[in-house]
Motif scaffolding. Structure first.
Motif: not given
Length: 276
Positions: A139-142, A151-153, A170-171, A262-266
């Motif tokens: 998907l876009p941004d992924w 996905f990096i927030s 979904g992740g 903190l930011p996060f990574i999905c």
């Protein structure tokens, strides 16, 4: 006068001898050239015969000629056999050399074919990856990497809320198993004084027993030297990227209190193109 037996024989043979002698002188009896008469005392001895040697000479000559012909035949046959043997040896040598040359060519061909098969296998694998990429997309941004999208927030959340955000889409917070995956994610992060991002690991259930969000245990990891140290009840893991260029992606994990924002990574599996 009476005669003894010996005298009677002498007189009888003597008379016979005299008659033969007289006939010889009279020409009534011719003696053969090869017969000679010899007188000896009171009687006579039969003549020895001189047999002609002409037939024996002829036979000897014939045998000699036959022997020479036979010897010549043997020599000719021997020379012919030697020539045939040389021809056969030459043919065998030629065949052996040809076979050896063919064997070397075959070995070269097998080596070339093996390398060609390896090249085809590599091209097949690359083509399969390309097809898979075309069939499946993020998907876009992924960001795609192998079979996952990341996905990096840019927003901050505590570790628990970060996991909930990823699950709603979904992740889950990123589960990192290989150095290649770790390096890919780290390269997507922005450098800063102390830029830190949550990912999917914690030891909240049991101190020192780190587990991924899917319940599997951590094996190895990419911790910074001296980490994790549980300095102030630090039960959640995060990745740091700073302005220090000497830092390495494979030694950038730290532990921190899960309550930090903190930011996060999905991460989630790459969906099929039809599902998108």
């Amino acid at each position: 006068m009476s005669l003894s037996a010996g005298d009677s024989d002498s007189v009888r043979f003597g008379g016979a001898y005299n008659r033969l002698d007289s006939a010889d002188h009279d020409g009534a009896h011719l003696t053969r050239p090869d017969v000679q008469q010899h007188r000896s005392g009171r009687g006579f001895v039969l003549p020895s015969q001189s047999i002609s040697r002409q037939p024996y000479k002829l036979a000897t000559a014939c045998l000699t000629a036959f022997s020479l012909i036979l010897l010549l035949t043997l020599v000719v046959v021997s020379l012919q056999y030697r020539n045939v043997s040389k021809d056969k040896q030459s043919a065998l040598f030629h065949n052996s050399t040809s076979a050896q040359s063919q064997g070397q060519k075959l070995e070269v061909n097998v080596t070339a074919l093996t390398e060609y098969i390896k090249t085809l296998a590599k091209q097949r694998d690359e083509l399969q990856k390309t097809v898979k990429t075309l069939e499946r997309t993020c998907l876009p941004d992924w960001l795609p990497f192998e079979d996952s999208c990341y996905f990096i927030s840019t927003m901050n959340r505590i570790w628990k809320n970060s996991q909930e955000f990823c699950a709603e889409r979904g992740g889950h917070l990123a589960i990192i198993h290989t150095a290649e995956e770790q390096t890919f994610i780290w390269n997507q992060l922005v450098r800063g004084h102390w830029n830190a991002y949550w990912f999917g690991i914690s030891d909240e259930k049991l101190e020192g027993s780190w587990q991924w969000v899917d319940g599997t245990e951590l094996v190895g990891g990419f911790w910074e030297v001296g980490e994790p140290n549980n300095h102030i009840n630090e039960d959640c893991g995060y990745i740091v990227k700073t302005q220090v260029l000497s830092r390495k992606p494979t030694s950038s994990w730290y532990d921190a209190p899960c309550s930090m924002s903190l930011p996060f990574i999905c991460e989630k599996e790459v969906p099929s193109k039809t599902a998108v």
